[in-house]
Design a protein around this motif. Structure first.
Motif, PDB file in Angstrom:
ATOM      1  N   ILE A  38     -59.591  56.085  25.947  1.00 31.77           N
ATOM      2  CA  ILE A  38     -60.685  55.347  27.631  1.00 31.77           C
ATOM      3  C   ILE A  38     -62.498  56.293  26.786  1.00 31.77           C
ATOM      4  O   ILE A  38     -63.083  55.226  27.126  1.00 31.77           O
ATOM      5  CB  ILE A  38     -60.640  56.478  28.586  1.00 31.77           C
ATOM      6  CG1 ILE A  38     -59.216  55.933  29.136  1.00 31.77           C
ATOM      7  CG2 ILE A  38     -61.106  55.100  29.515  1.00 31.77           C
ATOM      8  CD1 ILE A  38     -58.224  56.235  30.120  1.00 31.77           C
ATOM      9  N   ILE A  39     -62.621  57.285  26.468  1.00 32.37           N
ATOM     10  CA  ILE A  39     -63.705  57.309  26.391  1.00 32.37           C
ATOM     11  C   ILE A  39     -64.334  56.937  25.132  1.00 32.37           C
ATOM     12  O   ILE A  39     -65.840  56.724  24.664  1.00 32.37           O
ATOM     13  CB  ILE A  39     -63.907  59.489  26.132  1.00 32.37           C
ATOM     14  CG1 ILE A  39     -63.620  59.832  27.469  1.00 32.37           C
ATOM     15  CG2 ILE A  39     -65.452  60.396  25.439  1.00 32.37           C
ATOM     16  CD1 ILE A  39     -63.459  61.457  27.355  1.00 32.37           C
ATOM     17  N   ARG A  40     -63.370  56.566  23.749  1.00 30.00           N
ATOM     18  CA  ARG A  40     -63.625  56.063  22.625  1.00 30.00           C
ATOM     19  C   ARG A  40     -64.290  54.275  23.159  1.00 30.00           C
ATOM     20  O   ARG A  40     -65.507  54.398  22.366  1.00 30.00           O
ATOM     21  CB  ARG A  40     -62.980  55.871  21.584  1.00 30.00           C
ATOM     22  CG  ARG A  40     -62.651  57.753  20.544  1.00 30.00           C
ATOM     23  CD  ARG A  40     -61.871  57.330  19.517  1.00 30.00           C
ATOM     24  NE  ARG A  40     -61.924  58.623  18.809  1.00 30.00           N
ATOM     25  CZ  ARG A  40     -60.984  59.560  18.649  1.00 30.00           C
ATOM     26  NH1 ARG A  40     -59.809  59.254  18.985  1.00 30.00           N
ATOM     27  NH2 ARG A  40     -60.558  60.527  17.409  1.00 30.00           N
ATOM     28  N   HIS A  41     -63.796  54.186  23.819  1.00 27.20           N
ATOM     29  CA  HIS A  41     -63.578  52.493  23.995  1.00 27.20           C
ATOM     30  C   HIS A  41     -65.276  52.593  25.031  1.00 27.20           C
ATOM     31  O   HIS A  41     -65.890  51.986  24.699  1.00 27.20           O
ATOM     32  CB  HIS A  41     -63.072  52.076  25.184  1.00 27.20           C
ATOM     33  CG  HIS A  41     -62.999  50.539  25.583  1.00 27.20           C
ATOM     34  ND1 HIS A  41     -62.685  49.415  24.815  1.00 27.20           N
ATOM     35  CD2 HIS A  41     -63.827  50.203  26.408  1.00 27.20           C
ATOM     36  CE1 HIS A  41     -63.519  48.488  25.366  1.00 27.20           C
ATOM     37  NE2 HIS A  41     -63.535  49.028  26.645  1.00 27.20           N
ATOM     38  N   ASN A  60     -60.760  74.999  32.099  1.00 28.13           N
ATOM     39  CA  ASN A  60     -60.196  73.036  31.909  1.00 28.13           C
ATOM     40  C   ASN A  60     -60.410  73.038  29.561  1.00 28.13           C
ATOM     41  O   ASN A  60     -60.937  72.193  28.840  1.00 28.13           O
ATOM     42  CB  ASN A  60     -60.607  72.172  31.747  1.00 28.13           C
ATOM     43  CG  ASN A  60     -60.064  70.942  31.954  1.00 28.13           C
ATOM     44  OD1 ASN A  60     -59.096  70.880  31.071  1.00 28.13           O
ATOM     45  ND2 ASN A  60     -60.236  69.700  32.243  1.00 28.13           N
ATOM     46  N   ILE A  61     -59.388  73.996  28.601  1.00 25.91           N
ATOM     47  CA  ILE A  61     -59.595  73.771  27.546  1.00 25.91           C
ATOM     48  C   ILE A  61     -59.657  72.979  26.456  1.00 25.91           C
ATOM     49  O   ILE A  61     -60.012  72.475  26.184  1.00 25.91           O
ATOM     50  CB  ILE A  61     -59.062  74.945  26.628  1.00 25.91           C
ATOM     51  CG1 ILE A  61     -59.318  76.366  27.645  1.00 25.91           C
ATOM     52  CG2 ILE A  61     -59.236  75.271  26.060  1.00 25.91           C
ATOM     53  CD1 ILE A  61     -60.476  76.778  27.369  1.00 25.91           C
ATOM     54  N   PRO A  62     -58.522  72.026  27.043  1.00 24.98           N
ATOM     55  CA  PRO A  62     -58.012  70.960  27.240  1.00 24.98           C
ATOM     56  C   PRO A  62     -58.763  69.792  26.321  1.00 24.98           C
ATOM     57  O   PRO A  62     -59.726  68.541  25.678  1.00 24.98           O
ATOM     58  CB  PRO A  62     -56.445  70.279  26.952  1.00 24.98           C
ATOM     59  CG  PRO A  62     -55.975  71.320  28.129  1.00 24.98           C
ATOM     60  CD  PRO A  62     -56.982  72.021  28.180  1.00 24.98           C
ATOM     61  N   ALA A  63     -59.470  69.150  27.852  1.00 26.98           N
ATOM     62  CA  ALA A  63     -60.712  68.592  27.767  1.00 26.98           C
ATOM     63  C   ALA A  63     -61.842  69.034  26.964  1.00 26.98           C
ATOM     64  O   ALA A  63     -61.969  68.335  26.472  1.00 26.98           O
ATOM     65  CB  ALA A  63     -60.915  68.625  29.499  1.00 26.98           C
ATOM     66  N   ILE A  64     -62.139  70.320  26.945  1.00 25.70           N
ATOM     67  CA  ILE A  64     -62.828  70.763  25.379  1.00 25.70           C
ATOM     68  C   ILE A  64     -63.212  70.977  24.634  1.00 25.70           C
ATOM     69  O   ILE A  64     -63.766  70.619  23.850  1.00 25.70           O
ATOM     70  CB  ILE A  64     -63.427  72.533  26.996  1.00 25.70           C
ATOM     71  CG1 ILE A  64     -64.082  72.865  28.061  1.00 25.70           C
ATOM     72  CG2 ILE A  64     -64.754  72.902  24.861  1.00 25.70           C
ATOM     73  CD1 ILE A  64     -63.995  74.489  28.224  1.00 25.70           C
ATOM     74  N   LYS A  69     -64.369  67.682  19.534  1.00 25.33           N
ATOM     75  CA  LYS A  69     -63.660  66.182  18.970  1.00 25.33           C
ATOM     76  C   LYS A  69     -64.530  65.060  18.152  1.00 25.33           C
ATOM     77  O   LYS A  69     -64.838  64.723  17.715  1.00 25.33           O
ATOM     78  CB  LYS A  69     -61.893  66.475  18.664  1.00 25.33           C
ATOM     79  CG  LYS A  69     -61.230  65.470  18.327  1.00 25.33           C
ATOM     80  CD  LYS A  69     -59.729  65.264  18.685  1.00 25.33           C
ATOM     81  CE  LYS A  69     -59.658  64.460  18.858  1.00 25.33           C
ATOM     82  NZ  LYS A  69     -58.159  63.911  18.948  1.00 25.33           N
ATOM     83  N   LEU A  70     -65.104  64.706  20.137  1.00 27.07           N
ATOM     84  CA  LEU A  70     -65.719  63.460  20.599  1.00 27.07           C
ATOM     85  C   LEU A  70     -66.474  63.821  19.727  1.00 27.07           C
ATOM     86  O   LEU A  70     -67.577  62.697  19.808  1.00 27.07           O
ATOM     87  CB  LEU A  70     -64.756  62.707  21.321  1.00 27.07           C
ATOM     88  CG  LEU A  70     -63.788  62.621  21.286  1.00 27.07           C
ATOM     89  CD1 LEU A  70     -63.308  62.272  23.135  1.00 27.07           C
ATOM     90  CD2 LEU A  70     -63.796  61.042  20.328  1.00 27.07           C
ATOM     91  N   GLY A  71     -67.438  64.880  19.270  1.00 26.37           N
ATOM     92  CA  GLY A  71     -68.818  65.373  19.076  1.00 26.37           C
ATOM     93  C   GLY A  71     -69.775  65.415  20.454  1.00 26.37           C
ATOM     94  O   GLY A  71     -70.906  65.450  19.978  1.00 26.37           O
TER      95      GLY A  71
END
Length: 100
Positions: A38-41, A60-64, A69-71
């Protein structure tokens, strides 16, 4: 009840910036790349030069990890009042930004 929350950005953004808010994935779909897609889109198909993601719980470690990872880079930490931190287990809200 949430009308003002949905209509008011978390912060004042510079011109040509977008705000990605209220990102969440149902428990049964976590870890399958849903939020990432979703975020990449959004990043690939919008006209903004940069984006902000605000108020991510420091727990919220997975979100961080995903945002990094997405920059996205962390640029701000807001501490919660001590009483709220003790109740929630969250010490800070983090804000991230990314430029294309």
């Amino acid at each position: 009840m949430l009308k003002k929350d949905w209509e008011t950005p978390f912060e004042n953004l510079p011109p040509n910036s977008g705000s990605i808010e209220f990102v969440g994935t149902a428990i049964e779909f976590r870890g399958q790349g849903v939020a990432s897609q979703i975020i990449r889109h959004i990043l690939e198909n919008d006209q903004y030069n940069d984006y902000v993601i605000a108020e991510v719980a420091d727990t919220n470690i997975p979100a961080i990890k995903l945002y990094k990872k997405l920059g996205f880079e962390e640029y701000q930490r807001k501490p919660l009042p001590e009483k709220s931190a003790q109740k929630s287990g969250i010490n800070h809200y983090l804000s991230f930004k990314s430029g294309k």
